[in-house]
Design an enzyme around this catalytic site. Structure first.
Site, short mmCIF file in Angstrom:
data_model
loop_
_atom_site.label_atom_id
_atom_site.label_comp_id
_atom_site.label_asym_id
_atom_site.label_seq_id
_atom_site.Cartn_x
_atom_site.Cartn_y
_atom_site.Cartn_z
N GLY A 97 0.93 -1.11 0.10
CA GLY A 97 0.16 -0.04 -0.08
C GLY A 97 0.73 1.21 -0.02
O GLY A 97 0.20 2.18 -0.09
N GLY A 99 2.77 2.02 -2.48
CA GLY A 99 3.16 2.38 -3.83
C GLY A 99 4.07 1.74 -4.49
O GLY A 99 4.86 1.89 -5.56
N LYS A 100 4.61 0.49 -3.70
CA LYS A 100 5.89 -0.16 -4.24
C LYS A 100 5.46 -0.75 -5.77
O LYS A 100 6.34 -0.72 -6.62
CB LYS A 100 6.28 -1.03 -3.36
CG LYS A 100 7.34 -2.08 -3.63
CD LYS A 100 8.03 -2.83 -2.64
CE LYS A 100 7.03 -4.08 -2.35
NZ LYS A 100 7.79 -5.07 -1.57
N SER A 101 4.36 -1.48 -5.78
CA SER A 101 3.94 -2.23 -7.03
C SER A 101 3.66 -1.22 -7.91
O SER A 101 4.11 -1.31 -9.18
CB SER A 101 2.77 -3.22 -6.81
OG SER A 101 2.64 -3.84 -5.57
N TYR A 102 3.11 0.10 -7.81
CA TYR A 102 2.70 0.85 -8.68
C TYR A 102 4.16 1.51 -9.49
O TYR A 102 4.29 1.72 -10.52
CB TYR A 102 2.05 2.21 -8.18
CG TYR A 102 1.67 3.30 -9.01
CD1 TYR A 102 2.10 4.59 -8.94
CD2 TYR A 102 0.80 3.26 -10.11
CE1 TYR A 102 2.16 5.53 -10.13
CE2 TYR A 102 0.31 4.04 -10.72
CZ TYR A 102 1.13 5.19 -10.75
OH TYR A 102 0.71 6.39 -11.77
N ASP A 244 12.61 -7.53 -5.00
CA ASP A 244 11.25 -7.09 -4.36
C ASP A 244 11.69 -7.32 -2.98
O ASP A 244 11.66 -8.61 -2.50
CB ASP A 244 10.22 -7.74 -4.81
CG ASP A 244 8.90 -7.24 -4.00
OD1 ASP A 244 8.01 -7.65 -4.59
OD2 ASP A 244 9.15 -6.41 -3.15
N GLY A 247 9.99 -7.76 4.33
CA GLY A 247 10.49 -7.18 5.59
C GLY A 247 10.02 -5.96 6.16
O GLY A 247 10.46 -5.33 7.06
#
Lengths: 377, 646
Positions: A97, A99-102, A244, A247
């Site tokens: 949540g 924004g890592k994937s984004y 990716d 942790g």
């Protein structure tokens, strides 16, 4: 420019709908290369410095960092490096949540780093390839969990742990890791999706003891230059790794932590971290040379991955994503601290020279002798 | 009289308590027991399965029950002031506190834990109370460290430490600490559950471990190490440890001690590590099995044994290195160059020296190597042989084709061993041979490495080779200087060869710094390589001036190269002000050289022109023996060569 340090970037995402409805306060401020984290009640705010601070909170502001800007700052160098035959590595760190994937993947209309990287890669290949210059792109996808390496693209051998090796000529590699040929970003996307299905389930259970699973996606570019007259060909192989990092989940912070060492002065509750505490103690140098002692690696697989990509002509970038919301203050602080520590990781293969006092003395004498000689000339 | 009265009061209390317990509805107690069991189930089992969307579901449920229990017990304590009820209330407050902390309500947690502690401290040393109090104090220690106040954390942990010490000082068989669930038990005693036995010991071990961490946060690393040692010791005694981990931890801790000159402690911890590993290996050998888990165990043992071996080797290296520094600083005591930093070889462990694993018999390990500073060659050689053996063992695991970086590090350690041994050796010929061994080892590993992947390591090797060849050169030059005889052609050839090799390696190092695309030296060198790079130029400049040749044209060339090297350093510092502080001494020398050498060059050019008539056909560089011999045959040349060298 060659560097022995990791380039660290931090990106703050916009508010999501829920946060907007609740009227959540923003606690993140970014000025040039500084990220400042404010606490709503306490006066003192914490300031961190990074190589890049991407302010993606508000699309309408001038300093808004779009997907394109992020890619231009971080991705282009990586690609250039690859075509020159050197390795690169991007680490992504951030809680779900944040924004890592984004940032890493993005969506159809706003592609993230990886799709842009791959698109550019195939574009450049299409432009540059010829009879003499051919390219091959292969990918591999592995997971590091509890110090064990699993091949995510080969579900059959999923249970077995693969061995990590450093060959003196071939460099570092994972023994037995499958490498599949791809010709477009679509191929890559499909493989990543497949691989994700095989990720260790226990790793995603927030309350499990050791929910640390890192996924490493590698793109291997082989450039073959053939001399059409003689038929002799030369090869350049480079690897771009996209890691990716796990942790950063809530439960890791609050529950049983397994073997992760807490940041700052937090006490680690479980005796399983004794080894890490002792290692840290032995590591902190008493102002002398680092090479005088040997501190056995604990986090061997990830550290190996990291250390290989530092220095020489390899490039390493870390992208940490954070939430602007006040309720995520603790996680944001934790992420910023982690990123801050990453800045200080340096490949320890520095050159130590012997003291040269004797040589200096000798040369000083020679200087005197020269002066004398020239006086009498 | 007082004694009798005291006993009477205690008996009365116990009786009243027993009566109170008995008289009230047994149902209340059974109810409390059931509630407690439910709480335990929620916290120990159910909470692990809470969904990510409601991670604290079980904990909140437990909290509700605990709060209920609390009101019941508060009333019971008010009514009867019975120790057992106080203890039960203490357990409830403790658990409320633990749950609050787990659910991130630190202030509430603190309040509850403080409640618990305050209500029980009067009865601190009672067996019913001690476990509760120690758990609470440990937890308060953790809480304050999470708040970033290690000092406050330490206060609570110190209290726990003291509490344990006082309790165990008065220990007798009847005062075994009472585990929590026994307090709530209403039925007849069951068999003591294995994990509640020794709970006191386990809590104290945790106290030790937490103190180790807190002292680390307070930057008292020596105390931290002492507590780490105690933690390890207690693990040994409780027989609750993984042998490979334990051994590795002990060996790692030894690295800390040796940096503080605590060689006895370092050796002891290494010996303990080896002892435990050997024991584990025998155990494994007795087991049968070829399955994956067994193989994995063996592999892990092999891996970590190699690590312990490396720690042993580092011990030897550090002992030699420290001994050398000590001897050198004694020599330099009156020289103005004695550095400001204390070269103290006194052990820096203060009063926490007595860190021994008294339950282990380690003399056969410790007897293999000394823990005293080395003074003479014979002793140095013993340390050398020991360390070399450990490196050979480590190299069996860390092979070049599977662990290239580690393998190189081991070879580098071997090179250092030879270097230190050479320091203690007085005979120059033997010294040279030791340095030559260094060259052999370093070159043999260097040629196996692919610079694309191991560039940084190759740089280190080139640099060290440059220095080593230069060291051998200096020894040779010194020997030649001592004798009055003419140097043989072979000797001259050797001198030149060594100089060239040294230059070649330093040059490779320098070349590796060039920008990959422009092939130019970067205008700004990275801080990490700045000094080594400039020093490399400095060394090369000096080395070129050491090359012997009777041919003035060639002399001129070398002198030119020497000047170029010094010039680079001067120019670089002129363009990068910040660099000056790294090489201030060398810079001063180079600036002089850069002024004076051109004049010498001019003079030489002049001579060359004058002698141009005589030396028409000498163009080959006389670095090979035949040419040198041929030149020697002409009269007068040799004395020129002789003069040039010195």
């Amino acid at each position: 420019m060659a560097t022995d340090k990791i380039k660290v970037a931090v990106r703050v995402r916009p508010f999501n709908r829920r946060e907007l409805e609740l009227g959540t306060q923003c606690v993140v401020q970014m000025e040039a290369q500084q990220t400042i984290l404010h606490h709503l009640e306490r006066k003192q705010s914490k300031t961190f410095a990074f190589d890049h601070c991407f302010f993606s909170l508000e699309p309408t502001t001038e300093k808004f960092a779009s997907q394109e800007i992020v890619f231009d700052c971080l991705g282009r160098d990586i690609l250039d490096n690859a075509f020159q035959g050197y390795n690169a590595c991007i680490f992504a760190y951030g809680q779900t949540g944040s924004g890592k994937s984004y940032t890493m993947m993005g969506g159809q209309d706003n592609k993230g780093i990886i799709p842009r990287l791959c698109d550019s890669l195939f574009d450049l290949i299409a432009k540059q390839q010829s009879l003499e210059l051919t390219y091959k792109v292969e990918v591999s996808y592995m997971e590091i969990y509890n110090e064990k390496v699993h091949d995510l693209l080969d579900p059959k051998t999923n249970k077995q742990s693969l061995k990590v090796r450093e060959h003196n000529v071939l460099g570092p590699y994972v023994d037995g890791l499958s490498q599949l040929a791809v010709t477009s970003f679509q191929d890559i996307d499909n493989l990543m999706a497949e691989g994700n299905k095989s990720r260790t389930v226990a790793a995603t259970n927030m309350n499990s003891e050791s929910s640390r699973s890192h996924a490493v996606f590698s793109v291997v570019l082989t450039q073959t230059l053939t001399d059409t007259k003689s038929g002799v060909s030369g090869e350049k192989v480079s690897r771009m790794s996209l890691v990716d990092l796990a942790g950063s989940e809530r439960a890791v912070k609050t529950g049983a932590v397994g073997d992760r060492l807490k940041e700052g002065s937090n006490i680690n509750k479980s005796l399983t971290t004794l080894g890490l505490v002792i290692s840290k103690l032995a590591d902190q140098s008493s102002g002398g040379k680092n090479k005088d002692k040997f501190v056995p690696y604990r986090d061997s697989v990830l550290t190996w991955l990291l250390k290989d990509n530092l220095g020489g002509n390899s490039k390493t970038v870390m992208v940490a994503t954070i939430s602007p919301a006040a309720d995520n203050y603790e996680e944001t602080l934790s992420t910023l601290r982690y990123a801050d520590r990453a800045k200080r990781i340096v490949n320890h293969a520095v050159v130590n020279e012997d003291p040269n006092a004797r040589i200096i003395r000798e040369l000083r004498q020679e200087v005197e002798a020269l002066k004398e000689m020239l006086k009498n000339a | 009289m007082y004694e009798v009265a005291r006993i009477y009061i205690v008996v009365l209390q116990v009786t009243l308590c027993a009566m109170a317990t008995h008289s009230m509805n047994k149902e209340v107690l059974v109810d409390l027991q059931e509630k407690y069991d439910k709480v335990r189930k929620l916290l120990d089992e159910d909470s692990k399965r809470d969904p990510p969307s409601e991670p604290y579901k079980s904990k909140y449920a437990a909290s509700v029950i605990l709060t209920d229990m609390k009101s019941i017990l508060v009333k019971l304590v008010e009514d009867s002031d019975c120790l057992k009820f106080k203890a039960m209330l203490g357990v409830v407050s403790l658990n409320l506190g633990l749950v609050s902390v787990d659910t991130e309500e630190l202030s509430t947690g603190e309040e509850q834990l403080m409640n618990c502690v305050d209500s029980l401290c009067d009865d601190a040393l009672k067996p019913e109370i001690i476990l509760i109090l120690m758990t609470a104090l440990n937890q308060l220690g953790i809480l304050w460290s999470e708040r970033g106040d290690p000092q406050k954390s330490k206060e609570y942990l110190d209290r726990a430490e003291k509490l344990y010490e006082e309790f165990t000082a008065h220990l007798s068989s009847s005062t075994a600490a009472v585990p929590f669930h026994d307090l709530f038990r209403t039925s007849s005693p069951e068999m003591p559950q294995p994990d509640t036995e020794n709970m006191l010991e386990r809590l104290y071990t945790l106290t030790m471990y937490y103190l180790a961490q807190v002292h680390g946060s307070l930057n008292d690393h020596v105390k931290s190490a002492a507590y780490c040692h105690t933690t390890l010791k207690r693990q040994l005694e409780s027989k609750d440890f993984d042998p490979v981990d334990w051994a590795l931890n002990s060996a790692t801790l030894s690295q800390f001690f040796m940096e503080k000159n605590g060689f006895s402690q370092a050796r002891h911890h290494l010996a303990a590590a080896s002892y435990i590993l050997d024991q584990y290996e025998s155990d494994l050998n007795l087991q049968e099995g070829n399955d994956e888990t067994f193989e994995a165990k063996r592999e892990r043992l092999r891996h970590r044994s190699a690590d312990v071996a490396r720690c042993w080797a580092k011990y030897g290296l550090m002992l030699l290195s420290n001994s050398r520094e000590r001897l050198m600083s004694e020599e330099n005591e009156n020289e103005e160059e004695a550095s400001g930093t204390s070269n103290s070889n006194t052990e820096e462990l203060g009063d926490v020296k007595h860190l021994w694993f008294t339950s282990l018999e380690l003399s056969c390990y410790e007897d293999q190597i000394t823990d005293k500073h080395i003074l003479v060659y014979e002793d140095a050689r013993k340390v050398f042989v020991d360390a070399q053996k450990w490196l050979a063992k480590a190299k069996q695991y860390y092979t070049l084709d599977e662990h290239a970086s580690d393998c190189v590090q081991i070879v580098q350690d071997l090179s250092q061993l030879y270097k230190y041994l050479a320091f203690f050796e007085e005979d120059e010929k033997r010294q040279s041979r030791m340095h030559k061994r260094r060259v052999d080892h370093l070159e043999s590993v260097l040629k196996e490495l692919n610079p694309q992947y191991y560039l940084l390591v190759c740089r280190q090797l080139w640099y060290e080779l440059g220095e080593t060849y230069s060291d051998i050169l200096d020894i040779k030059l010194q020997r030649l200087q001592m004798t009055d005889e003419r140097p043989t052609p072979h000797a001259l050839w050797k001198v030149n060869h060594l100089a060239q090799q040294s230059i070649s390696n330093f040059s490779k190092f320098i070349e590796s710094l060039r920008d990959a695309s422009t092939k130019k030296m970067p205008a700004r060198l990275n801080e990490d390589v700045l000094r080594p790079a400039l020093i490399a130029y400095f060394r090369v400049g000096r080395l070129y001036s050491k090359i012997v040749t009777p041919d003035k044209v060639v002399q001129l060339q070398y002198l030119g190269k020497s000047l170029d090297a010094y010039q680079f350093l001067v120019d670089y510092c002129r363009n990068d002000e910040g660099a000056k502080k790294y090489v201030s001494v060398e810079l001063a020398v180079c600036e002089d050289m850069v002024k004076l050498l051109p004049l010498k060059l001019e003079k030489l050019k002049h001579e060359v022109q004058q002698e141009g008539q005589e030396w028409k056909h000498v163009t080959a560089m006389p670095t090979d023996m035949n040419a040198t011999t041929a030149l020697q045959k002409r009269s007068g040349i040799f004395s020129v060569v002789h003069a040039e060298m010195f």
